[in-house]
Design an enzyme around this catalytic site. Structure first.
Site, PDB file in Angstrom:
ATOM      1  N   GLU A 202       0.832  -1.211   0.000  1.00  0.00           N
ATOM      2  CA  GLU A 202       0.000   0.000   0.000  1.00  0.00           C
ATOM      3  C   GLU A 202       0.864   1.256   0.000  1.00  0.00           C
ATOM      4  OE1 GLU A 202      -3.122  -0.056   2.972  1.00  0.00           O
ATOM      5  OE2 GLU A 202      -4.336  -1.206   1.572  1.00  0.00           O
TER       6      GLU A 202
ATOM      7  N   HIS B 189       5.575   2.227  13.918  1.00  0.00           N
ATOM      8  CA  HIS B 189       4.266   1.597  13.640  1.00  0.00           C
ATOM      9  C   HIS B 189       4.354   0.610  12.474  1.00  0.00           C
ATOM     10  CE1 HIS B 189       3.938   4.654  10.455  1.00  0.00           C
ATOM     11  NE2 HIS B 189       2.975   3.911   9.947  1.00  0.00           N
TER      12      HIS B 189
END
Length: 358
Positions: free
Chosen positions: A143, A293
């Protein structure tokens, strides 16, 4: 058997997501506050970008900047703080409305223009001298917005302009994931607990757990079994969209000690040029560095392989877009561990959005 046939036809029927729906699913996933909170709260990510932009203030001062996939607009604001004359903050999803408010709240509406749309479709009034973007996805390319950054580079960046970050590198290392071993061993403990022998579940558990999904997980330093090997480097000034269709490289690692290799871990770094500093600024997602993250991408082998000190783990890894959705990444690894014969396995990130629709 009929079940297999049914499954096969289901796979065939699972039509490719049409492009607009893929894009909608992708951009919609960024409208919720949680992901933006997670990204801003990721201190390594946000602070490295801030430092990189401020350290490049000589090259940014008085210049026109394009922020690709601006999100909440935080990088655009850093650029104005570094002295940029004008920033075009291009953002495709509805978070752009919040970016407008944030820009206003920081009294920068005369310098930052938030433009709602994809960088491929928007029209800028001028070319730019700097492109800044936080485009990286899981395992770097899942992505990822890198294609959009390259499009922006080719269309809007002046010759000799600057791209932040300017380089990305990919690494791989063999690991031993103890949680998996514990979960497989669990089925051998049932008899002692409840008087029912369930050890035959171990094989089934192995197939379920050590499947071909790319798992996004935090890898503990102690579980990394060798020095990581760099297998690819992308120079953002020269890499082409065509080259991103297959990113691959060879790797060779030597085991630190005795353990069972049951997975590979893949991670990335991106580098920001720092003209006046001897050391460039690196944002790293390595298990040896503070957590981000992005965590790490974990690829489970079908069966664990025992290694001892200096056992060689080598092979070739390639990353390419999934046929179902160009934004989804697949990883293929050919590997040899010690004297074992060469193995290969292909992994992909489960596409929950299409599962729900199919």
């Amino acid at each position: 058997y009929s079940n297999i046939v049914e499954k096969m036809s289901h796979v065939v029927k699972k039509r490719k997501l049409d492009k607009t729906r893929q894009d909608r699913l992708y951009f919609d996933s960024y409208t919720d506050v949680t992901i933006h909170e997670e990204m801003i709260a990721d201190h390594v990510r946000t602070n490295t970008y801030r430092m990189a932009i401020l350290r490049n203030s000589e090259s940014i001062r008085g210049k026109v900047v394009l922020d690709v996939g601006a999100g909440t607009g935080v990088l655009s604001i850093f650029c104005i703080q570094a002295g940029a004359k004008k920033v075009y903050a291009v953002e495709a999803c509805s978070i752009a409305e919040q970016a407008v408010k944030i820009v206003k709240q920081n009294n920068m509406e005369d310098k930052i223009e938030v433009i709602r749309g994809t960088v491929e479709t928007v029209d800028l009034p001028e070319t730019v001298e700097v492109i800044v973007s936080e485009w990286m996805g899981y395992a770097l390319l899942h992505e990822s917005m890198l294609n959009s950054v390259l499009y922006a580079r080719d269309k809007w960046l002046k010759p000799g302009g600057m791209i932040l970050p300017s380089k990305a590198e990919l690494y791989i290392a063999p690991i031993s994931d103890p949680v998996v071993e514990d979960r497989l061993h669990f089925w051998y403990t049932v008899k002692d607990q409840y008087g029912v022998d369930m050890s035959c579940m171990s094989d089934f558990a192995r197939r379920c757990i050590m499947n071909s999904d790319i798992t996004v997980n935090s890898v503990t330093v102690e579980d990394v079994l060798s020095h990581p090997a760099r297998f690819a480097e992308l120079d953002l000034y020269s890499v082409t969209v065509e080259e991103l269709r297959l990113v691959k490289g060879k790797f060779r690692c030597e085991s630190f000690g005795s353990a069972a290799v049951n997975a590979f871990c893949v991670y990335f770094t991106v580098t920001f040029p720092c003209p006046d500093k001897p050391q460039a600024l690196v944002l790293s997602t390595s298990p040896f560095k503070p957590e981000t993250h992005w965590k790490q991408a974990v690829l489970y082998l079908d069966t664990p392989v025992d290694v001892v000190q200096d056992t060689v783990v080598s092979g070739e890894i390639s990353m390419f877009p999934s046929e179902e959705s160009a934004r989804h990444i697949c990883v293929h690894v050919d590997y040899t561990i010690g004297e074992q014969k060469r193995q290969s396995k292909t992994f992909s990130i489960p596409d929950w959005s299409s599962e729900a629709q199919s």
